[in-house]
Design an enzyme around this catalytic site. Sequence first.
Site, mmCIF file in Angstrom:
data_model
loop_
_atom_site.group_PDB
_atom_site.id
_atom_site.type_symbol
_atom_site.label_atom_id
_atom_site.label_comp_id
_atom_site.label_asym_id
_atom_site.label_seq_id
_atom_site.Cartn_x
_atom_site.Cartn_y
_atom_site.Cartn_z
ATOM 1 N N GLY A 197 0.818 -1.211 0.000
ATOM 2 C CA GLY A 197 0.000 0.000 0.000
ATOM 3 C C GLY A 197 0.848 1.257 0.000
ATOM 4 N N ASP A 224 6.121 -5.636 -2.398
ATOM 5 C CA ASP A 224 5.675 -4.457 -3.138
ATOM 6 C C ASP A 224 6.618 -4.261 -4.317
ATOM 7 O OD1 ASP A 224 3.636 -2.040 -2.293
ATOM 8 O OD2 ASP A 224 5.258 -1.323 -3.580
ATOM 9 N N ASP A 265 -3.456 -8.867 -1.698
ATOM 10 C CA ASP A 265 -4.072 -7.537 -1.728
ATOM 11 C C ASP A 265 -3.193 -6.647 -2.603
ATOM 12 O OD1 ASP A 265 -5.698 -5.382 -1.238
ATOM 13 O OD2 ASP A 265 -4.916 -4.963 0.754
ATOM 14 N N HIS A 268 -4.712 -6.526 -7.983
ATOM 15 C CA HIS A 268 -6.089 -6.954 -8.267
ATOM 16 C C HIS A 268 -6.343 -7.156 -9.750
ATOM 17 C CE1 HIS A 268 -6.490 -6.090 -4.101
ATOM 18 N NE2 HIS A 268 -6.517 -4.784 -4.260
ATOM 19 N N ASP A 294 -10.620 -8.393 -2.887
ATOM 20 C CA ASP A 294 -11.068 -7.468 -3.945
ATOM 21 C C ASP A 294 -11.410 -8.177 -5.251
ATOM 22 O OD1 ASP A 294 -10.634 -5.635 -2.012
ATOM 23 O OD2 ASP A 294 -8.947 -4.638 -2.965
#
Length: 386
Positions: A197, A224, A265, A268, A294
């Site tokens: 995130g 990430d 997460d 998506h 999601d």
Amino acid sequence: MSELLDRLLRAGTASDAEIAVLVKEEGMDAVLAALVEEVLFRASLPNNPDPVDIALDITHYAETRRVVFRSVGGEPVTRVDGDASREICRALGMSLTHLVRRVYGRFDQRRTGDFSDVFLPSRPDDLSRLPGLVDSTSRASGALMTGLTIPRHELGALCSSSGSDKWASFHWYTGHYEREFAPYRDEPVRILEIGIGGFDGDLGGGSLRMWKRYFHRAQVFGIDLFDKSALDEPRQTALVCDQSDPAALAALAQEHGPFDIVIDDGSHENEHVRISFDALFPYVRPGGLYVIEDMQTAYIPRMGGTEGPSAGADTSIGLIKRLVDDLHYHEHSPASVPTATQQDVVGVRAYRNIAFVEKGTNGEVGIPPWMDDAAWAALGALPPTD
């Protein structure tokens, strides 16, 4: 440090003898330092009006150590050098074995009678200070004891305080997570989350912080596209990896896995969801969970979804549909050599926009494939045929 933490996370439910071996091999100071760091992480923000120093005297057979915690209202509890203490307002005593269990044991372990306590060990020179000292020491002690206690945070509140968007935002996932994660909460699990995130320069990491607090014995890893190693701390590691690169995912899992829980997460994008599942599900431990968040993107064409009421086979929901079929491969006709997911998927639980895939041995055999009408009739399940 990572190896020591792995051993400590398991030592919380170990025997006295096993903890003694750990301390002998790692050294009392190293073990104590790791435990104190976790206590400081867990301790709540104190609200004592006056600064307070609390001593924790730790014994391990003939060895003793003193750790002094400083509590200043509105600031995180810190560790100070014992010689720098202004005044010890409370002295707690505990064995190192009991400290290991208090920090990394199970929530339901018995913990009464495992420490000694001396409140205000020295008479203050000015008794007019006494009411304030009693009040501040009690408040400071409460903050410190949250760090010396197995936490039981409600996940929705943790989500909000950690900055995660899994609840009260676009999603309401935490109720499903609490139901599904309950059997793992007191275990020394390894968790991998795809997607850390962060937008507009923000590092993100809200979910990593949430999982670290929720699973008090967990090692939490996040991946990430960008370097977010500034988030690294004990039990929390940020790694660089592209979830659309199956070889990179497998290499990462070989180094840091196997995992008890994997949570997607990430982007998506439906293609990325399928690539990540295929690459990482083999590195989920038997009895573990693979979570896909999601899944609404299965209906969004620009993200590889299908427009209309039925998601296509190449989407995240298409993947879940296939896994339900795989769960029932024993009933397929004609029989074929089972795939990896047919052998290893033992549960598929889907909720709105989120699904949990449980790994195990899919060994239950249902109705034998040779059962025909004559066999059913022999069992009295069908009327005889002419």
